[in-house]
Write a protein that holds these residues in place. Structure first.
Motif, PDB file in Angstrom:
ATOM      1  N   GLY A   1       0.819  -1.206   0.000  1.00  0.00           N
ATOM      2  CA  GLY A   1       0.000   0.000   0.000  1.00  0.00           C
ATOM      3  C   GLY A   1       0.853   1.257   0.000  1.00  0.00           C
ATOM      4  O   GLY A   1       0.554   2.226  -0.702  1.00  0.00           O
ATOM      5  N   PHE A   2       1.935   1.231   0.767  1.00  0.00           N
ATOM      6  CA  PHE A   2       2.808   2.398   0.817  1.00  0.00           C
ATOM      7  C   PHE A   2       3.367   2.707  -0.565  1.00  0.00           C
ATOM      8  O   PHE A   2       3.301   3.845  -1.044  1.00  0.00           O
ATOM      9  CB  PHE A   2       3.949   2.167   1.815  1.00  0.00           C
ATOM     10  N   PHE A   3       3.895   1.678  -1.235  1.00  0.00           N
ATOM     11  CA  PHE A   3       4.538   1.924  -2.524  1.00  0.00           C
ATOM     12  C   PHE A   3       3.534   2.246  -3.631  1.00  0.00           C
ATOM     13  O   PHE A   3       3.835   3.004  -4.543  1.00  0.00           O
ATOM     14  CB  PHE A   3       5.418   0.736  -2.919  1.00  0.00           C
ATOM     15  N   VAL A   4       2.336   1.677  -3.531  1.00  0.00           N
ATOM     16  CA  VAL A   4       1.349   1.932  -4.574  1.00  0.00           C
ATOM     17  C   VAL A   4       0.628   3.258  -4.316  1.00  0.00           C
ATOM     18  O   VAL A   4       0.562   4.132  -5.179  1.00  0.00           O
ATOM     19  CB  VAL A   4       0.321   0.781  -4.668  1.00  0.00           C
ATOM     20  N   ALA A   5       0.098   3.399  -3.100  1.00  0.00           N
ATOM     21  CA  ALA A   5      -0.768   4.550  -2.818  1.00  0.00           C
ATOM     22  C   ALA A   5       0.040   5.822  -2.554  1.00  0.00           C
ATOM     23  O   ALA A   5      -0.376   6.917  -2.934  1.00  0.00           O
ATOM     24  CB  ALA A   5      -1.676   4.243  -1.626  1.00  0.00           C
ATOM     25  N   ARG A   6       1.165   5.701  -1.898  1.00  0.00           N
ATOM     26  CA  ARG A   6       1.924   6.906  -1.534  1.00  0.00           C
ATOM     27  C   ARG A   6       2.995   7.249  -2.547  1.00  0.00           C
ATOM     28  O   ARG A   6       3.115   8.374  -3.002  1.00  0.00           O
ATOM     29  CB  ARG A   6       2.576   6.721  -0.161  1.00  0.00           C
ATOM     30  N   VAL A   7       3.808   6.225  -2.900  1.00  0.00           N
ATOM     31  CA  VAL A   7       4.923   6.489  -3.813  1.00  0.00           C
ATOM     32  C   VAL A   7       4.435   6.540  -5.258  1.00  0.00           C
ATOM     33  O   VAL A   7       4.995   7.247  -6.090  1.00  0.00           O
ATOM     34  CB  VAL A   7       6.029   5.421  -3.642  1.00  0.00           C
ATOM     35  N   GLY A   8       3.366   5.788  -5.534  1.00  0.00           N
ATOM     36  CA  GLY A   8       2.788   5.850  -6.872  1.00  0.00           C
ATOM     37  C   GLY A   8       3.391   4.882  -7.873  1.00  0.00           C
ATOM     38  O   GLY A   8       3.346   5.104  -9.074  1.00  0.00           O
ATOM     39  N   ILE A   9       3.956   3.790  -7.397  1.00  0.00           N
ATOM     40  CA  ILE A   9       4.454   2.758  -8.315  1.00  0.00           C
ATOM     41  C   ILE A   9       3.282   1.842  -8.677  1.00  0.00           C
ATOM     42  O   ILE A   9       2.473   1.508  -7.821  1.00  0.00           O
ATOM     43  CB  ILE A   9       5.569   1.922  -7.639  1.00  0.00           C
TER      44      ILE A   9
END
Ligand SMILES: Nc1ncnc2c1ncn2[C@@H]1O[C@H](COP(=O)(O)OP(=O)(O)OP(=O)(O)O)[C@@H](O)[C@H]1O
Ligand SMILES: [Mg+2]
Lengths: 252, 426
Positions: free
Chosen positions: B145-153
């Motif tokens: 979730g961090f990498f998808v939702a926040r970082v946008g990967i």
């Protein structure tokens, strides 16, 4: 009379993107219960002007007086809490949800943490009826199954549901056929009759002359004319838009 | 909706109050049925193709090998499909957002490797080990979730990376070629033991009671709001279907199906799956979180402008997916009885296929948990039925692949006919 006092008054609003000055000291008044049309050629700065009102792209300088108070519109939630609703051209509806679900998106009625679908359905129905919407057959229709005019209707009705004081419409009839344009224009009139201040952006002067009470013309980032529709003509407005005519402020 | 279905007939339970716009709730049972078919014709097929496929497959396999319809195979099918059903339901939470979690299988693999090593090597109490497994699922979901939702990967990339990485992690935890037996009777019981006979009937009674209870709760609230209700007969029809189908299933499972010893009863995994299915559906249908899942999946920008916290919704969805995947892992090791370093490696694409076969849209915004569950049962039926026919393993993959493409085509064509484009996102 309060009726004559503008709900929204912009004074000397300026906005630049780096070296490009888009708004060069704009004045604008919008009245409750009246439709004000904002017209101007491509790139005149209309969208920039309303983005400032929506709080998504704050102005560089100038004053904004809303409902008698000077306000600083720096974020969309603040604008919404004051009662300013923008209906964007892309409408921002969820195709996969039905009309009720779209109308209440972000502000659903719940009891005990769970949806009260009945209440939402009823309110949706009431709002659409108050706008004399006759073309929607079921409030449980998916938005994907609606026509362009009906989608516009849902987007406008959502602003009504939120009890907006100022509704800003960005080219609401741009993609619509004749009959649907007629419907939406009627809706805009109905909105003003309910006491809402309406600011409508349009490239279609025929539409403007059908619904607007006032017309404000932007030309290269300056408000070059600001007239009651009854005191101007189609040709004059075209002149102001293209810059081939100048408006005598003294006459107003 | 046709105009007909909003006409009020004498048999309508509540006439349209005042001057309300219809909601498709009005009219007699017949009007409702007509309304349903008109929605199906418009492309809202829902669970229909998957259920149809299930029936066709069942008839086909029974003709080819009558063993398919025996009590024993029926019970086998339930336990064999449980792992995939659970994983497909987990995946629905991210697929609804138009995202994907390719690491859901290996996430449970890592969690189960950790579980079995904690129990068998470190000798930790099994409940604590289970909590650790769930904590791993939760942490993985938060990480994705961090990498998808926040970082946008893109989730495809993040979870592909985890899919590969976790295979390595499993090897490291378990050791190359190693395998540990599951020595926790409670875990084995989920897949290998059954409810007492009365337990099956109680389960059915609870389902019926919940259906009637929520049905009347909804009716009461609609009535209070002053909007019309559906004909009550519709609720009773639904109850009737549950009683008949559920009753048949429980009856079937109450017969002795053991070859040597007496085996009967509903497998324990069944009420667990039904419970998660019910809770998940309730949340998706009746809470803000659920509605926002659909909204973000349908049009994230519209949801954002409406005040939905899109990042939080995405994040939570990945956490739910990974955590429910751990449940699927528990079913899997309970069935296999051991854990090795390949645990969960091959299942994730079947999970995605199950969701699609059931009618969940990979574009996001459309689908329900029950769709994924039925899709998973269809895919498990193919494996089970072809297994009974002693066909080579290759046939299984070929048929499953064919069914997936068929299901996706049926869906796309029904949408095309109803006026949407082949690539429409709705
Ligand atoms: N973010 C930005 N950065 C730089 N320049 C911008 C930006 N947004 C707008 N502009 C410029 O400001 C000018 C006015 O743009 P704006 O979108 O407000 O015009 P408009 O009146 O809405 O035109 P149209 O009728 O085509 O919608 C244009 O020249 C545009 O290129
Ligand atoms: Mg513009």
């Amino acid at each position: 009379m309060a009726e004559d006092a503008p709900l929204l008054e912009l004074t000397d609003v300026k906005k630049a993107f780096g070296p490009v000055t888009v708004l060069r000291g704009v004045h604008l008044s919008v009245y409750p219960g009246k439709v004000t049309a904002l017209v101007g050629d491509n790139g005149a700065g209309k969208s920039t002007l309303i983005k400032g009102l929506a709080g998504v792209q704050p102005y560089d300088s100038g004053t904004v007086v809303f409902n008698g108070h000077e306000v600083n519109l720096t974020n969309p939630r603040h604008a919404a809490s004051l009662g300013i609703e923008v209906v964007y051209q892309d409408l921002a509806l969820c195709d996969n949800l039905d009309i009720v679900q779209n109308m209440f998106l972000g502000r659903e009625e719940t009891s005990g943490g769970f949806f009260d679908e009945g209440v939402m359905e009823r309110r949706t129905s009431e709002v659409l009826r108050s706008l004399s919407v006759r073309t929607v057959e079921s409030v449980r229709q998916k938005v994907s199954s609606l026509s362009g005019g009906q989608r516009q209707t849902v987007a406008i009705a959502r602003a009504v549901l939120k009890e907006a004081k100022l509704v800003i419409l960005d080219e609401p009839t741009a993609a619509l056929g004749v009959a649907q344009t007629e419907q939406v224009l009627n809706l805009v009139k109905r909105l003003a009759e309910q006491g809402v201040a309406v600011l409508i952006i349009s490239h279609n002067l025929a539409d403007v002359f059908k619904v607007a009470d006032f017309v404000s013309v932007l030309y290269l980032g300056e408000m070059v004319a600001d007239v009651p529709i009854a005191e101007t003509s189609y040709d004059d407005v075209v002149g102001y838009i293209t810059g081939s005519k100048t408006y005598e402020r003294a006459r107003a | 909706m046709s105009t007909k279905s909003v006409q009020i007939s004498d048999a309508a339970p509540d006439p349209i109050a005042d001057d309300l716009i219809g909601a498709g709730q009005e009219g007699t049972l017949l009007d409702q049925v007509r309304g349903y078919f008109s929605r199906v014709r418009q492309g809202e097929m829902g669970v229909l193709p998957a259920v149809g496929g299930m029936v066709v497959l069942a008839i086909l396999f029974t003709i080819l090998n009558p063993l398919f319809i025996t009590e024993r195979n029926f019970a086998n099918l339930m336990t064999q499909s449980a792992t995939l059903v659970m994983l497909a339901m987990a995946l629905v939470f991210v697929i609804l957002l138009g995202e994907i979690d390719l690491s859901a299988g290996t996430t449970y693999g890592v969690a189960m490797c950790a579980f079995v090593v904690l129990v068998s090597v470190v000798h930790v109490n099994w409940i604590l080990a289970l909590l650790a497994a769930f904590a791993i699922g939760l942490a993985v979901g938060a990480f994705i979730g961090f990498f998808v939702a926040r970082v946008g990967i893109p989730s495809f990339v993040v979870t592909l990376g985890l899919f590969l990485g976790f295979q390595g992690l499993e090897l490291i935890i378990i050791g190359n070629g190693g395998s540990y037996a599951v020595q926790v009777p409670q875990i084995l019981a989920i897949m290998n033991s059954n409810l007492p006979i009365w337990g099956g009937w109680v389960l059915l009674a609870v389902m019926v009671a919940i259906t009637i209870g929520t049905g009347f709760w909804d009716r009461a609230r609609r009535k209070r709001a002053g909007v019309p209700n559906r004909a009550q007969a519709l609720l009773w029809a639904k109850v009737g279907v549950i009683v008949v189908l559920g009753g048949l299933a429980v009856f079937f499972l109450s017969q002795n199906r053991g070859a040597v010893s007496d085996i009967r009863g509903v497998p324990i995994v069944v009420p667990i799956v039904l419970f998660i299915l019910w809770i998940g559906t309730f949340v998706l249908d009746r809470t803000k979180f659920g509605r926002y899942m659909y909204a973000v999946g349908g049009n994230a920008e519209a949801a954002r402008r409406a005040g939905v916290k899109v990042i939080a919704i995405r994040w939570i969805a990945f956490i739910i997916c990974s955590t429910l995947a751990v449940v699927s892992g528990i079913f899997s090791i309970g069935q296999v009885g051991s854990v090795d370093a390949t645990s969960g490696r091959d299942i994730v694409l079947s999970g995605v296929a199950a969701a699609v076969v059931g009618g969940v849209s990979l574009f996001g915004g459309r689908g329900r948990l029950i769709h994924a569950a039925i899709g998973a049962v269809v895919i498990s039926m193919i494996t089970n039925g072809l297994g009974l026919l002693n066909l080579p393993a290759g046939a299984n993959y070929l048929v499953t692949g064919g069914v997936l493409i068929l299901a996706a085509s049926v869906d796309a064509i029904s949408r095309l006919r109803s006026g949407g484009s082949l690539f429409s996102r709705s």
